[in-house]
Design a protein around this motif. Structure first.
Motif, mmCIF file in Angstrom:
data_model
loop_
_atom_site.group_PDB
_atom_site.id
_atom_site.type_symbol
_atom_site.label_atom_id
_atom_site.label_comp_id
_atom_site.label_asym_id
_atom_site.label_seq_id
_atom_site.Cartn_x
_atom_site.Cartn_y
_atom_site.Cartn_z
ATOM 1 N N ALA A 368 61.733 87.411 43.170
ATOM 2 C CA ALA A 368 62.533 86.816 44.247
ATOM 3 C C ALA A 368 61.805 85.615 44.858
ATOM 4 O O ALA A 368 62.426 84.595 45.208
ATOM 5 N N ALA A 369 60.470 85.710 44.967
ATOM 6 C CA ALA A 369 59.689 84.616 45.552
ATOM 7 C C ALA A 369 59.662 83.386 44.652
ATOM 8 O O ALA A 369 59.661 82.248 45.134
ATOM 9 N N VAL A 370 59.641 83.593 43.329
ATOM 10 C CA VAL A 370 59.669 82.462 42.398
ATOM 11 C C VAL A 370 60.929 81.629 42.619
ATOM 12 O O VAL A 370 60.892 80.394 42.660
ATOM 13 N N LYS A 371 62.057 82.314 42.762
ATOM 14 C CA LYS A 371 63.328 81.604 42.986
ATOM 15 C C LYS A 371 63.327 80.861 44.319
ATOM 16 O O LYS A 371 63.970 79.820 44.453
ATOM 17 N N ARG A 372 62.573 81.381 45.278
ATOM 18 C CA ARG A 372 62.601 80.817 46.630
ATOM 19 C C ARG A 372 61.593 79.694 46.834
ATOM 20 O O ARG A 372 61.883 78.700 47.505
ATOM 21 N N PHE A 373 60.395 79.799 46.258
ATOM 22 C CA PHE A 373 59.310 78.894 46.617
ATOM 23 C C PHE A 373 58.813 77.995 45.481
ATOM 24 O O PHE A 373 57.869 77.232 45.680
#
Length: 390
Positions: A368-373
């Motif tokens: 989820a963090a890869v998609k966000r940051f």
């Protein structure tokens, strides 16, 4: 095509410096005429923590030189470039005065979470201590000069962006807002970790990490130490006996922090350890929970993004624009700004149970963090900014 320089006027590594190093490593793939100017201290971080130091990194000075010496070295280097066209971006500490007699294009970033370009009220000024009054005046002058002397201004925080537009509508064409908040170069990040730690849950310990600069009235370390005994007592009641608190960072509050930790250890037998300054990712990847308790605004803290990319869940103090990290977001819990011990302990217990119940919880947080940051939109934005297409 003119050369583009990202200039880091700094001798210590922090969130802003890391972010623009990551941005440089992507920008140089789009434009081979992009360069990064850094001190030897910042270059050491690149050498130690990243896959390689790019040939377009320009290193000035020697190890452990103070900031003033680096600035003098940079001004000497820049004096040889005065007649050359080029674009210079200053993420922090913009030296706009050095370009007065040049045709350089100057852009800068506001990375602060809050500030005011209006004169503060007389009652507010009277409430400040002498040193705080001097610092407030310095920052006001610095920000006004930066805004007027930069050709383009990038603003990281949304509330700061809207405040600037409101206070200076005549400058709206030169001011733009960073897309997607903070940015992390995924390749550089993955180099720093063992990717298996994102998959195998039993390699993680029940560490709860507080990591920040140890400075007063900003990062929340005083507030955290003030509630940790009650928080720990509540966690023990839920049978999480292996929990350990880790505090990492450097700064003027270290002696006071060490003293309080010693008291908590000896008087109350609380498992808490001070690590000093440590590379953030190496601690986060071995931990379950990271605490972000900044007093004004936690968004868009770089270390929150690093924690989530490490598969480490995060408890965030709900103030300012902190919920822009995602509400909801896998692995994030928000607690009231007052930091009530039962709220903090409840969030900790909830996240620890999720790790127990879901073997792949860390991987889900990471994905989820890869998609966000790690979005390419951020790189496109900075390329346009430095090409003066915005």
């Amino acid at each position: 095509m003119n050369k583009m320089y990202i200039v880091l006027i700094a001798v210590k590594i922090g969130g802003a410096e890391k972010r623009f190093i990551d941005i440089f490593y992507e920008l140089v793939n789009l434009n081979k005429n992009t360069f990064l100017v850094v001190s030897q201290s910042i270059a050491d971080y690149i050498t130690n923590e990243l896959p390689f130091i790019h040939e377009n990194v320009i290193i000035l000075g020697n190890k452990q030189e103070p900031l003033l010496i680096f600035v003098i070295r940079y001004l000497h280097w820049l004096s040889k470039k005065i007649k050359e066209p080029g674009a210079y971006h200053y993420p922090i500490n913009c030296l706009f005065f050095a370009h007065v007699f040049s045709k350089h294009q100057i852009s800068s970033s506001f990375v602060q979470s809050d500030f005011n370009l209006s004169l503060p009220s007389l009652s507010y000024i009277k409430s400040l201590e002498y040193r705080e009054k001097i610092n407030a005046c310095k920052m006001l002058v610095k920000h006004k000069l930066l805004l007027h002397c930069s050709h383009k201004v990038d603003v990281l925080n949304p509330s700061v962006y809207y405040k600037l537009i409101h206070q200076h509508p005549e400058m709206s064409k030169k001011i733009s807002q960073t897309t997607c908040g903070t940015y992390v170069n995924l390749n550089n990040f993955l180099f720093q970790i063992d990717s298996n730690q994102l998959k195998i849950q039993n390699q993680r310990e029940q560490n709860i990490v507080f990591m920040s600069r140890m400075i007063p009235k900003a990062k929340g370390i005083e507030d955290f130490l003030g509630i940790i005994k009650e928080v720990y007592d509540l966690i023990k009641e839920s049978n999480f006996s292996q929990v350990k608190f880790l505090i990492a960072g450097a700064g003027p509050l270290v002696p006071e922090v060490l003293s309080q930790i010693n008291t908590l250890n000896q008087k109350y037998s609380i498992p808490i350890e001070f690590l000093g300054y440590q590379p953030s990712v190496k601690i986060l990847i071995q931990s379950n929970i990271f605490l972000s308790f900044q007093k004004v605004n936690n968004y868009p803290s770089r270390v929150v993004a690093e924690a989530l990319l490490s598969g480490t869940s995060v408890i965030i103090r709900d103030n300012g624009e902190s919920r822009l990290f995602g509400d909801p977001h896998v692995g994030i819990e928000y607690v009231n700004d007052a930091l009530v011990p039962i709220d903090v302990s409840t969030a900790i217990i909830k996240l620890l149970r999720q790790y127990q119940q879901d073997t792949y919880f860390s991987r889900k947080i990471h994905n989820a963090a890869v998609k966000r940051f790690c979005q390419s939109d951020t790189i496109k934005y900075f390329k346009k900014l430095m090409d003066f297409e915005i």
